[in-house]
Scaffold this motif. Sequence first.
Motif, short mmCIF file in Angstrom:
data_model
loop_
_atom_site.label_atom_id
_atom_site.label_comp_id
_atom_site.label_asym_id
_atom_site.label_seq_id
_atom_site.Cartn_x
_atom_site.Cartn_y
_atom_site.Cartn_z
N ASP A 113 -12.01 -4.80 8.73
CA ASP A 113 -12.46 -3.47 9.12
C ASP A 113 -13.10 -3.44 10.50
O ASP A 113 -13.32 -2.36 11.06
CB ASP A 113 -13.47 -2.93 8.09
N PRO A 324 -8.23 5.65 12.94
CA PRO A 324 -8.91 5.46 11.66
C PRO A 324 -7.92 5.44 10.51
O PRO A 324 -6.86 6.07 10.57
CB PRO A 324 -9.84 6.67 11.57
N CYS A 349 -22.31 6.20 17.26
CA CYS A 349 -20.91 6.17 17.69
C CYS A 349 -20.75 5.48 19.04
O CYS A 349 -19.70 4.92 19.34
CB CYS A 349 -20.32 7.57 17.76
N VAL A 355 -15.24 4.78 15.52
CA VAL A 355 -15.48 5.89 14.59
C VAL A 355 -15.09 7.20 15.27
O VAL A 355 -15.40 7.41 16.45
CB VAL A 355 -16.97 5.94 14.17
N PHE A 373 -12.92 6.20 9.69
CA PHE A 373 -13.33 4.80 9.73
C PHE A 373 -12.11 3.89 9.65
O PHE A 373 -11.02 4.32 9.26
CB PHE A 373 -14.27 4.49 8.56
N HIS A 378 -16.22 -0.56 6.52
CA HIS A 378 -16.67 0.05 7.77
C HIS A 378 -17.47 1.32 7.47
O HIS A 378 -18.54 1.56 8.06
CB HIS A 378 -15.44 0.38 8.63
N MET A 379 -16.98 2.13 6.53
CA MET A 379 -17.67 3.37 6.14
C MET A 379 -19.04 3.06 5.52
O MET A 379 -20.05 3.69 5.86
CB MET A 379 -16.80 4.13 5.14
N PHE A 382 -21.48 1.90 8.20
CA PHE A 382 -21.91 3.01 9.05
C PHE A 382 -23.01 3.81 8.35
O PHE A 382 -24.04 4.16 8.95
CB PHE A 382 -20.71 3.91 9.35
#
Length: 643
Positions: A113, A324, A349, A355, A373, A378-379, A382
């Motif tokens: 990711d 993404p 960001c 992102v 994402f 990754h999500m 974040f």
Amino acid sequence: MLERLVVRRFARSFSSERLVRSNDPLKLADLERFTPDKIRNFGIVAHVDHGKSTLADRLLQLTNVIDPDEKKAQFLDKLQVERERGITVKAQSCSMIYKGHLLNLIDTPGHADFSFEVSRSLAACNGILLLVAANQGIQAQTMANFWMAFEHDLKVLPVISKIDLTEAKIPQIETQLKNLFDFGPEEIIRISAKSGFNVPSILDAIVERIEPPTATTDAPFRALIFDSWFDHFRGAIACVLVTEGALAKGQMIRSFNNQKEYEVLEVGIMHPDPIPCKALHAGQVGYVICNMKTVQEASVGETLFEPSKKDVVVPFPGFKKVKPTVYAGLYPVETSEYEDLKQAVERLCLNDSSVTVTPDSSPALGLGWRVGFLGVLHMEVFGARLSQEYDANVILTAPNVEYQARIKDNATIRKKRYHGKGEITILDPGAFPDPSDVEAFLEPMVKVTIVVPSEYMGTINGLCSKARGQRGEILSIDDEQLKLEWRLPLAEVITDFFEQLKRLTSGYASFDYEHDGYDETNLVKLSILINGRSIDEFSQIVPAAMAQERAKKLVRRLKEEIPQQQYEVQIKCTVGTSTKALSMATIKPMKRDFTGLLKGNFGGGGMERLNKKLSHQKKGKERMKMLGRVQVPKEAFMNVLRK
């Protein structure tokens, strides 16, 4: 056995072994003596948990950047989320001096990711250490990283780490490196980063085998921004690779894309914390602070240059935009916190430019954003960074992938409903088109590479077939390991595919994936109705094959989260505007206990009075159900959408 014995003996003596202390921060104030031929820019890449951060720590200790007795592990993993999860999320750089050379280390993440972080880091490198753990061998991300470095035309130094473990398989891994990447035994460095065994030979190999950067010292200044972050007191700070000329305090510089000029307030190197210096020279990696007021001004891939050369400067090609793969809604828990969250998202960001953010709104959750994402991890990272670094309390909705729809070749339909477009993108269930307007739905596909012991081949094939996969190439890495390629729908991969893969193979499998176009599929929109009213926030777009299972899951979670009301609550999941339920559940109403009014006397008409009361209550609840609105607490949205 003999090799492990040597490692143990070396470990006892390592703590007392120290190189000449050359990295006094005061000596780093003037870097002019480090001409391009005395500079080496390199990175460390590997699969997750193969020892990148431990090796980075050991290199910093050997070159006296940090105290050799430093107990803090993962020194370059500065983020709280990195320490909690034991993974590297952000590429970090650190400069060190070894035998008269300035070595710039750029540590990189290992999870698929965060591949964009790796590609950005490699742009500032001339070589990499390809790390392979002796107990696990070559994994999926090892191969992905090798080919990424190969595409960047970087020198690759193969390193086998963890050779002191009892389950180390050094000859087998040497065979894997030979079969897959054509490395000879003489090229491979064997180390134990934990004990420090043979780590100094890596420093020698970096100096001898990695090419110095291509740089011009007597040309006007030009540099590439390859990373940036936001400091609450000093604004945007850019990490740069200087390719021409020099960059010093007080100098005027200009950005190519934003066409703005700045005065340089400070330049320096990461050691691993920022250390100011007089100037950065051609070939060197460092940071610059120049009063960039907005996060967009320090965007990754930007070219900084001498203002007098604005008509003839050649910009860097920048970085290939990554698309993404999953999208989620992001909303503040309290609507009053929207502006603070907006600022936090913008600043984060800057630090993670892979992102994508577009404004969005929801009747139940208020103003927010649709955020793209590179994967589910990754999500999650974040969201964790927003909470930890900016103290933001947010709702992240369930992840969706980007579907497409090919609209029928009818000018009236296209113009009236789809702005004349023949193909539309569907990110949000609210934008789901009328199926009668659609010629074909398309879903994103990924090419999945799985590295697994050969005895699990049947298990993997079963899992991938169930996930609507198409089998591809099978390659034997050695006598025990196989590389399997499958083409799978991304929607299947982002749910719990990785968890199932690890569980079914006892943790021995590793996987990596890359986008591989679109395939036609049959999509449906799942709608949630609560007492006949549609709740759009819970709607989801899913392939028809997954609809029944997803509907059951969604209804079950809602039943757990919605509290009892004074009247019956009926939860129903349907396809589109259909009234036929795929799944449904009922939450029984609260009941008032009337027995106290009877004072325990159920004789002489007591039961009759009780039944009369219950009958009146039932009729009242029926009227409430018709007139009342079910109260869905915000916590229910948070808990259901987060799962």
